[in-house]
Write an enzyme that holds these catalytic residues in place. Sequence first.
Site, mmCIF file in Angstrom:
data_model
loop_
_atom_site.group_PDB
_atom_site.id
_atom_site.type_symbol
_atom_site.label_atom_id
_atom_site.label_comp_id
_atom_site.label_asym_id
_atom_site.label_seq_id
_atom_site.Cartn_x
_atom_site.Cartn_y
_atom_site.Cartn_z
ATOM 1 N N ASP A 177 0.839 -1.197 0.000
ATOM 2 C CA ASP A 177 0.000 0.000 0.000
ATOM 3 C C ASP A 177 0.877 1.251 0.000
ATOM 4 O O ASP A 177 1.616 1.515 0.958
ATOM 5 C CB ASP A 177 -0.906 -0.006 1.233
ATOM 6 C CG ASP A 177 -1.937 1.106 1.187
ATOM 7 O OD1 ASP A 177 -3.091 0.838 0.839
ATOM 8 O OD2 ASP A 177 -1.583 2.260 1.494
ATOM 9 N N GLY A 178 0.778 2.029 -1.072
ATOM 10 C CA GLY A 178 1.648 3.197 -1.214
ATOM 11 C C GLY A 178 1.442 4.237 -0.134
ATOM 12 O O GLY A 178 2.403 4.891 0.303
#
Length: 219
Positions: A157-158
């Site tokens: 998850d960025g």
Amino acid sequence: MVYLKYDLNDEKVQYLIRTDKTLERLIRYIGTSELAMEKDGFKCLVKYIVGQQISDKARETIWQRICTIFGNVTPDIMFSTGTSDLREVGLSSRKVEYIKILAESVVEKRIDFEEFKNFSNEEIITRLTALKGIGQWTAEMYLIFSLGRENVLSKGDGTIRRTIQWMYGLEDLPSSKELAKYFTNWNEYATIVSSYLWKSISLGLTQKPFDEAILGQGG
């Protein structure tokens, strides 16, 4: 809308703030975090297929359009709706294909969301990622936002990676391995930590250096 809410009165949150001074400062500043749940497993997965590789804002725009036009987002409706009709709401041809594959799998009972409630995270991820178009991140979002699993760390998850970089003043985005090290003491409640990290983005805190944004919280 059902929410999972966490605040400073929660024993799990109290445990987390004892593990790390930086995390403590962030949690005390934010106070309450919440996760908007979608208990219907099919709807949750469709929502996060829609959200693959686009911003949260863009995802919500398209998702609300889908809900308005099609009403109850069910496997039968999504499977029987024409590709062109789904494309008109803003979906790419690939995402239409992924949604239809998922819908068919549910209709044909190859995917059973009731059964999933008794499966481990790893078993669910394995079953879901066997379907074309559902990767690790999408499966993890289902674990969090439909099943409410509190021990999910989405290492890809960025937003989580960027927020950890901001919190600890890292020069580069942490790799998956580096991210896992930060979460070593948080694994049991990784979802709760993530909820505070996501909220720090939505509040605009990361637009300033951590110490400036969280001024006065902690040492």
